[in-house]
Design a protein around this motif. Structure first.
Motif, PDB file in Angstrom:
ATOM      1  N   LEU A  37       0.854  -1.182   0.000  1.00  0.00           N
ATOM      2  CA  LEU A  37       0.000   0.000   0.000  1.00  0.00           C
ATOM      3  C   LEU A  37       0.895   1.240   0.000  1.00  0.00           C
ATOM      4  O   LEU A  37       1.768   1.381   0.868  1.00  0.00           O
ATOM      5  N   THR A  38       0.691   2.126  -0.964  1.00  0.00           N
ATOM      6  CA  THR A  38       1.540   3.306  -1.096  1.00  0.00           C
ATOM      7  C   THR A  38       0.993   4.456  -0.257  1.00  0.00           C
ATOM      8  O   THR A  38      -0.108   4.949  -0.507  1.00  0.00           O
ATOM      9  N   ASP A  59       5.239   3.340   3.334  1.00  0.00           N
ATOM     10  CA  ASP A  59       4.356   2.351   2.715  1.00  0.00           C
ATOM     11  C   ASP A  59       4.093   1.221   3.703  1.00  0.00           C
ATOM     12  O   ASP A  59       4.838   1.039   4.683  1.00  0.00           O
ATOM     13  N   GLN A 111      -9.143  -0.086  -0.763  1.00  0.00           N
ATOM     14  CA  GLN A 111      -8.117   0.913  -0.489  1.00  0.00           C
ATOM     15  C   GLN A 111      -8.343   2.180  -1.302  1.00  0.00           C
ATOM     16  O   GLN A 111      -8.661   2.117  -2.499  1.00  0.00           O
ATOM     17  N   SER A 112      -8.186   3.329  -0.653  1.00  0.00           N
ATOM     18  CA  SER A 112      -8.431   4.600  -1.325  1.00  0.00           C
ATOM     19  C   SER A 112      -7.222   5.074  -2.126  1.00  0.00           C
ATOM     20  O   SER A 112      -7.352   5.911  -3.020  1.00  0.00           O
ATOM     21  N   GLY A 113      -6.037   4.543  -1.812  1.00  0.00           N
ATOM     22  CA  GLY A 113      -4.815   4.960  -2.498  1.00  0.00           C
ATOM     23  C   GLY A 113      -4.286   3.874  -3.427  1.00  0.00           C
ATOM     24  O   GLY A 113      -4.970   2.899  -3.742  1.00  0.00           O
ATOM     25  N   ASP A 114      -3.056   4.064  -3.862  1.00  0.00           N
ATOM     26  CA  ASP A 114      -2.424   3.110  -4.778  1.00  0.00           C
ATOM     27  C   ASP A 114      -1.986   1.851  -4.035  1.00  0.00           C
ATOM     28  O   ASP A 114      -1.566   1.904  -2.869  1.00  0.00           O
ATOM     29  N   TRP A 115      -2.085   0.736  -4.729  1.00  0.00           N
ATOM     30  CA  TRP A 115      -1.633  -0.538  -4.171  1.00  0.00           C
ATOM     31  C   TRP A 115      -1.168  -1.457  -5.294  1.00  0.00           C
ATOM     32  O   TRP A 115      -1.580  -1.299  -6.450  1.00  0.00           O
ATOM     33  N   THR A 116      -0.318  -2.396  -4.967  1.00  0.00           N
ATOM     34  CA  THR A 116       0.108  -3.442  -5.895  1.00  0.00           C
ATOM     35  C   THR A 116       0.034  -4.772  -5.169  1.00  0.00           C
ATOM     36  O   THR A 116       0.194  -4.842  -3.940  1.00  0.00           O
ATOM     37  N   ASP A 166      -2.693  -4.320  -9.778  1.00  0.00           N
ATOM     38  CA  ASP A 166      -2.506  -3.033  -9.106  1.00  0.00           C
ATOM     39  C   ASP A 166      -3.796  -2.224  -9.163  1.00  0.00           C
ATOM     40  O   ASP A 166      -4.785  -2.635  -9.786  1.00  0.00           O
ATOM     41  N   SER A 167      -3.754  -1.065  -8.540  1.00  0.00           N
ATOM     42  CA  SER A 167      -4.955  -0.240  -8.375  1.00  0.00           C
ATOM     43  C   SER A 167      -5.392   0.446  -9.657  1.00  0.00           C
ATOM     44  O   SER A 167      -6.465   1.058  -9.690  1.00  0.00           O
ATOM     45  N   THR A 168      -4.605   0.337 -10.739  1.00  0.00           N
ATOM     46  CA  THR A 168      -4.976   0.993 -11.992  1.00  0.00           C
ATOM     47  C   THR A 168      -5.847   0.106 -12.882  1.00  0.00           C
ATOM     48  O   THR A 168      -6.282   0.548 -13.950  1.00  0.00           O
TER      49      THR A 168
END
Length: 403
Positions: free
Chosen positions: A185-186, A215, A247-252, A272-274
């Motif tokens: 989690l970034t 992170d 998750q509200s943010g970026d994750w992989t 990933d979150s994209t």
């Protein structure tokens, strides 16, 4: 949950790539809508599971992407409640009908001018005794068979959300082959870290969490790492995955897989979150396990003076972090209860080594992921339970170890 025959993937060198469907495709949305309409008709008409399955097969017969259609239908069927509907327990009803038929001698299959009784006559007489219709008797005789169960309830989704649900379910099915997962989690918000850890605890997964330059990295053992209860653990891991999507943010996420029918090919799944995956879970991490609920009921009956609240996040040595299930406070002293779900001896040993003395650890004897018994050297450090955590033992441990 999608079954193995419905999983659609591509293999690119060492990577398994899920064959996601476009969530904006009018064709896929229309197919989801068609299936939802079908389930609505089935619910109104009290169709059996077999009738629903036959209707889905008819739709698939004119569909090129039949795996997608079957997968969408499977996910809808999983949301349904199917009941055994019979005026009498089916086994007893069969006995009643066959006994009555035997009393009357040979039966005619067609109306007999000679006056011989028919099967319909037997069904009508049995129905009269039971106070129901002959059709109820006929339908109830084999109502305990899976295909004869009747659709009684189903929460129908919107077509667009069901297309998203298909993509998520595809990942869940792939994760049943996982031996290890790593989620990063970034720069996450604390609320979402706590929520993710609560979901991990709720699904009783074996995990380790740590912070790295702001992170948060979570390592989770997969079902293929267990020698025992691997199927049950795999379902828990699959059920956990939608929590990552909250998750509200970026994750992989990177998962090591044992692929193929014999699970001998080492592959990797990278997400990933994209990728646009959406969760169907509510944005909350406040669920509690049955073990925790039952423990609290019994702990409140004791005379102790401790206040009990949700577990407070703890930073451990070596950048490790955890959220225990419960935190106890009394006269300035603090103690914690950590309920361990699935476990192996090595996992439990590492877990115990990282914990401070004021954390009481409860271990389920039914969630052992290997056949070997818990070593005697470790048994003294934990409180073991089958269904209910012994509240008195936890209280004794708190009084001794809280600081």
């Amino acid at each position: 949950m999608l079954t193995g025959d419905l999983v659609r993937t591509k293999t690119v060198k060492k990577q398994i790539v899920p064959s996601f469907i476009s969530t904006t495709s009018t064709r896929h949305v229309a197919r989801a809508e068609e299936l939802i309409t079908l389930m609505s008709r089935a619910l109104e008409g009290s169709w059996t599971r077999g009738q629903v399955g036959q209707a889905v097969t008819e739709i698939c017969s004119v569909d090129v992407d039949h795996k997608i259609t079957k997968g969408m239908a499977k996910l809808l069927m999983d949301k349904g409640t199917f009941e055994t509907q019979s005026p009498q327990p089916p086994a007893e009803l069969r006995w009643t009908v066959f006994r009555e038929a035997a009393k009357r001698g040979p039966l005619s299959l067609e109306p007999d001018p000679g006056g011989r009784l028919t099967a319909d006559d037997v069904l009508r007489d049995v129905a009269k005794d039971l106070g129901c219709r002959p059709d109820d008797v006929m339908g109830g005789m084999y109502a305990d068979l899976k295909d004869h169960q009747v659709l009684a309830a189903m929460k129908l989704p919107k077509p667009e959300s069901h297309v998203h649900r298909y993509n998520t379910a595809l990942v869940q099915a792939i994760l049943l082959k996982a031996s290890h997962l790593r989620i990063r989690l970034t720069k996450p918000k604390p609320k979402y870290v706590r929520q993710l850890l609560r979901y991990l605890k709720f699904y009783q997964l074996m995990f380790r969490a740590r912070t790295i330059s702001g992170d948060v990295e979570v390592e989770i053992d997969g079902p293929q790492s267990l020698l025992n209860l691997s199927t049950r653990y795999g379902m828990q891991l699959a059920n956990f995955f939608p929590a990552v999507l909250l998750q509200s943010g970026d994750w992989t996420m990177e998962a090591a897989l044992l692929w193929g029918r014999k699970r001998k090919f080492k592959k990797v799944l990278i997400l990933d979150s994209t990728m646009g995956l959406q969760s169907h879970y509510k944005d909350t991490g406040t669920w509690t396990s049955r073990a925790e609920t039952w423990f609290l009921e019994r702990f409140e009956q004791l005379d102790h003076g401790w206040t009990v609240g949700p577990g407070e996040p703890m930073t451990l040595g070596g950048q490790l972090m955890m959220v225990p299930d419960l935190t106890f406070k009394k006269d300035g002293r603090v103690g914690h209860l950590d309920i361990v779900g699935f476990w192996r001896a090595n996992h439990l040993k590492d877990h115990l080594a990282a914990l401070p003395a004021n954390v009481v650890v409860a271990v389920s004897s039914k969630l052992k992921g290997e056949k070997a018994a818990l070593p005697a050297s470790m048994a003294a450090s934990v409180i073991r339970f089958a269904e209910v955590i012994p509240a008195a033992k936890v209280l004794d441990a708190l009084e001794s170890n809280a600081c």
